[in-house]
Design an enzyme around this catalytic site. Structure first.
Site, PDB file in Angstrom:
ATOM      1  CB  CYS A 135     -40.971 -46.681  25.632  1.00  9.81           C
ATOM      2  SG  CYS A 135     -39.367 -46.124  25.006  1.00  9.81           S
TER       3      CYS A 135
ATOM      4  CG  HIS B 265     -43.016 -50.621  23.520  1.00  5.31           C
ATOM      5  ND1 HIS B 265     -41.897 -49.959  23.986  1.00  5.31           N
ATOM      6  CD2 HIS B 265     -42.852 -51.929  23.878  1.00  5.31           C
ATOM      7  CE1 HIS B 265     -41.098 -50.802  24.595  1.00  5.31           C
ATOM      8  NE2 HIS B 265     -41.656 -52.009  24.532  1.00  5.31           N
TER       9      HIS B 265
END
Length: 584
Positions: free
Chosen positions: A78, A139
């Site tokens: 990610c 993130h």
């Protein structure tokens, strides 16, 4: 004659200064909606061959736009994938990589994050007059030196508005049956602390002014009680649920811990509200889904609706949300003036299981999955682009493209230019999408596992072949498996990888599943391909300027960086139930 020329000049001046003229200037800058799903497998969508999962809204997007069948993520995890997506650069250039086991930012208590000197497409578009918003997963870091500095907040990277999760979903986030009870108890404990603190302060002042007669030992015991209660309260909340599973609106924490199953619907509401406020445009909306990452929080309306268990239910709920966003674009009358892009950050997670039940995505015919940087299943992602009137509907492109291409493409359609002081690895997709050219600008693409280069592909300009060379591949476990089930994620280096000398070679046009390596005996071009790709890798590595590896060196959690919506450690709150979408 002079009067006539003057009249014509005046008329043109009035036209340019008129509202109509202003609208023509705006017409050159489309609204942009980018949807990025978390951990979605390319084989999970109907438009990419799945006939058992219902994704009608995404399939409609494919019919109405251009389908990128050879679309590649710059990383199979990610954090680095999203860094490359935002900047148009391999994550090794920005330092959003790791030479250790963990390849993503592991907690909001870590000071790691996208370096502030990186330029995102949001920053480019903001300078072009765009209103910009990120709704959903971030993130890319949050704090550096204190829990309130928000040095890596989306606002520092070109976004005007943020609502969503600064971290990522993971197992502790859902389900959490004790959450409501803890919120109620937490409020009462904090009230108790305040009352005792006021009593201790009053007693101390009274003692000093000789208005009351109390022993100092009693006053100190009250202060000690406050510290002990705070310590034991903090110690009872070791779970990451309380420190990483939270939602923010702008700089304010609105829910800690979050109620994960309702977060998606709130995000859709926020996105719809943002588009409505900025319908006159131009606007950039990045809708970063929490779906379909484990633990797959799904509303009761969708549980049990698919043939593929909880994962399928979650995919179909995500598709429903895509439909809501597309409907909003239509309702606001901006359909023909909005470029929509849909993708996943990397391949589906093969090793995601609960018992023997699969709760991760399917990558179709492609080998491997999330965490595998070389194998196609880890980095081949769906790519859909719709812009009515500008891009042909139903067009399918088999040429290699990259998620990094979004950066220069948005620069081109917005009238901006890419930075000239750094290497941009993406290419402007518009000529390929519009059919002005038939070949991708990507001759070579390089595939990293953390800080280690595992593979590279070559698409010669005079050939239809797409060669893939693997220098390192993960060791699947247990033996005979097609994933790394014993370690949950495949490793990038050490004993759990195989170093290939000579390297493995595949032609993806003939063997997209990478099932049978080519040899000098089976492929006459073997030696030429191996040497050409080796030379390209050598030149590519020369272009890498060493920078600090954020996820290697700064990925340890610190108590003082953990976000808190109250007075630390009393950090439980929920304002979502009474809060509507707030304007940017």
């Amino acid at each position: 004659m002079k009067l006539r020329i003057l009249a014509i000049a005046l008329s043109w001046t009035c036209l340019l200064l008129s509202p109509c003229g202003a609208q023509e200037v705006h017409e050159d800058k489309p609204n942009i909606v980018l949807m990025i799903v978390d951990d979605l497998g390319i084989g999970d969508l109907g438009c990419f061959g799945n006939d058992t999962m219902r994704t009608p809204n995404i399939d409609r997007l494919a019919r109405e736009g251009v389908q990128l069948k050879h679309h590649i993520s710059a990383a199979s995890m990610c954090t680095p994938s999203r860094a490359a997506f935002l900047t148009g650069r391999y994550p090794i250039r920005s330092g959003m990589v790791s030479n250790r086991v963990s390849r993503v930012i592991s907690t909001l208590g870590a000071p790691a994050g996208l370096p502030r000197n990186e330029t995102t497409f949001a920053a480019l578009l903001k300078r072009q007059g765009y209103s910009t918003a990120l709704i959903g997963k971030w993130h890319e870091g949050l704090n550096c030196d204190s829990r309130h500095d928000h040095c890596h907040h989306p606002y520092n990277y070109g976004f005007d508005y943020f609502y969503g999760m600064p971290f990522t979903l993971f197992e502790p986030c859902w389900p959490d049956p004790s959450r409501d009870t803890e919120l109620a108890i937490g409020g009462k404990v904090w009230l108790c602390i305040q009352l005792v603190a006021v009593a201790a302060l009053t007693a101390a002042l009274g003692k000093l002014s000789r208005l009351i007669c109390l022993p100092w030992s009693f006053i100190f015991s009250m202060i000690l009680f406050i510290f002990l209660l705070g310590y034991f309260w903090f110690s009872s909340y070791k779970s990451p649920l309380y420190w990483d599973c939270l939602l923010m609106r702008e700089h304010e924490i609105t829910e800690q811990p979050m109620k994960a199953e309702r977060a998606g619907s709130i995000m859709v509401r926020e996105a719809t509200s943002f588009m409505e406020r900025h319908r006159e445009g131009p606007f950039l909306l990045v809708f970063s889904f929490l779906h379909v990452h484990v633990p797959l929080p799904t509303t009761t309306e969708f549980i049990g609706t698919s043939k593929h268990g909880l994962y399928g239910d979650n995919v179909q709920e995500m598709d429903f949300m895509v439909g809501k966003l597309l409907d909003a674009i239509d309702d606001f009358g901006v359909r023909n003036h909005t470029l929509v892009y849909f993708t996943s950050d990397h391949g589906g997670h093969l090793e995601a299981r609960v018992g023997h039940a699969q709760v991760g995505g399917w990558n179709g015919i492609y080998k491997g999955g999330k965490g595998m940087a070389g194998w196609e299943g880890g980095i081949r992602v769906p790519g859909l682009v719709r812009w009515p009137g500008r891009l042909p509907a139903g067009k399918v492109i088999e040429e290699p493209t990259s998620m990094m291409d979004v950066f220069p493409t948005l620069a081109a359609v917005s009238g901006s230019t890419v930075p000239q002081d750094r290497v941009i690895d993406g290419q402007d997709l518009m000529p390929l999408l519009q059919g002005d050219v038939e070949r991708s600008e990507h001759e070579f693409l390089f595939h990293y596992c953390g800080a280690f280069l595992h593979a590279a592909r070559w698409h010669p300009k005079d050939s239809e072949a797409v060669w893939k060379v693997h220098y390192v591949t993960p060791v699947f476990q247990p033996p005979g498996a097609q994933g790394c089930y014993e370690t949950q994620y495949c490793r990038c280096s050490g004993k759990l990888v195989t170093y290939h000398d000579p390297p493995l070679l595949f032609d993806l046009t003939r063997d997209p599943s990478e099932s049978t390596p080519l040899t000098p005996d089976t492929e006459p071009s073997y030696n030429v391909v191996i040497q050409t790709v080796a030379n390209a890798v050598k030149e590519h590595k020369k272009s890498i300027i060493p920078v600090r590896h954020q996820i290697s060196e700064l990925n340890q959690g610190n108590i003082w960086l953990k976000p808190c919506c109250g007075v630390f450690p009393f950090c439980l709150c929920d304002t979502e139930g009474n809060t509507s979408a707030v304007g940017a």
